[in-house]
Enzyme design. Structure first.
Site, PDB file in Angstrom:
ATOM      1  N   GLU A  99       0.707  -1.233  -0.056  1.00 56.15           N
ATOM      2  CA  GLU A  99      -0.258   0.236  -0.237  1.00 56.15           C
ATOM      3  C   GLU A  99       0.352   1.476   0.191  1.00 56.15           C
ATOM      4  O   GLU A  99       0.127   1.928  -0.139  1.00 56.15           O
ATOM      5  CB  GLU A  99      -0.617  -0.401   1.460  1.00 56.15           C
ATOM      6  CG  GLU A  99      -1.670  -1.130   0.905  1.00 56.15           C
ATOM      7  CD  GLU A  99      -2.361  -1.397   2.470  1.00 56.15           C
ATOM      8  OE1 GLU A  99      -3.953  -1.402   2.346  1.00 56.15           O
ATOM      9  OE2 GLU A  99      -2.552  -1.752   3.117  1.00 56.15           O
ATOM     10  N   GLU A 122      -4.593  -9.143   3.337  1.00 60.73           N
ATOM     11  CA  GLU A 122      -4.512  -9.122   4.100  1.00 60.73           C
ATOM     12  C   GLU A 122      -5.946 -10.141   4.568  1.00 60.73           C
ATOM     13  O   GLU A 122      -6.476 -10.881   5.822  1.00 60.73           O
ATOM     14  CB  GLU A 122      -5.865  -7.879   4.672  1.00 60.73           C
ATOM     15  CG  GLU A 122      -4.587  -6.657   4.233  1.00 60.73           C
ATOM     16  CD  GLU A 122      -3.893  -5.955   3.391  1.00 60.73           C
ATOM     17  OE1 GLU A 122      -3.291  -4.834   3.248  1.00 60.73           O
ATOM     18  OE2 GLU A 122      -3.491  -6.912   2.444  1.00 60.73           O
TER      19      GLU A 122
END
Length: 154
Positions: A15, A35
């Site tokens: 990210e 995730e």
């Protein structure tokens, strides 16, 4: 901002790279959004930036599967701009940054804003923003000086 990925960029690391304007990686880089394997969704912009960079279908693939991808696969889907040998990664990234730094900071800032805003705007709105911004650029001393040097072949 330019990312130089040389190793793992998973979850938050990916990210962080996604938040950069340009992304370079070495062949040993691995990227991904794992995730979901932990029972959570990406939380630092992974869902939003990834889909804008590589498209919704590829973003869903990476997010839903939680799989890691190689630098070559990331390059093939447009997530990475260039794959550079590990030993040259930082020097080539710095050289690229120096190339950008030679250009007009104002014009780069305006161009970045236009590309970022254009992602969420329809074409007509994007074109109107662009022509307005182009006119603003023409009002700067920086543009005047750079064009003068160009005409004088300096």
């Amino acid at each position: 901002m330019i990312a130089a990925v040389n190793g793992y960029a998973l979850g938050g690391g990916c990210e962080l790279a996604l938040a950069c304007d340009i992304r370079f990686a070495s062949p040993n880089a691995q990227l991904g959004q794992p995730e979901v394997t932990l029972g959570i969704c990406p939380g630092w912009g992974g869902t939003q930036r990834l889909l804008r960079i590589i498209g919704p279908s590829r973003a869903k693939d990476l997010i839903f599967s939680g799989r890691k991808i190689t630098a070559e696969e990331a390059f093939s889907m447009g997530l990475i701009n260039k794959v550079i040998p590990s030993e040259n990664l930082l020097s080539e990234t710095r050289a690229y940054a120096k190339t950008i730094a030679k250009n007009s900071n104002f014009a780069i800032g305006i161009s970045k804003m236009l590309v970022n805003r254009g992602t969420d705007a329809n074409l007509d709105t994007g074109l109107k923003l662009e022509i307005y911004s182009w006119a603003v650029c023409f009002s700067t001393k920086d543009r005047e000086e750079r064009m003068r040097k160009f005409v004088e072949k300096k």
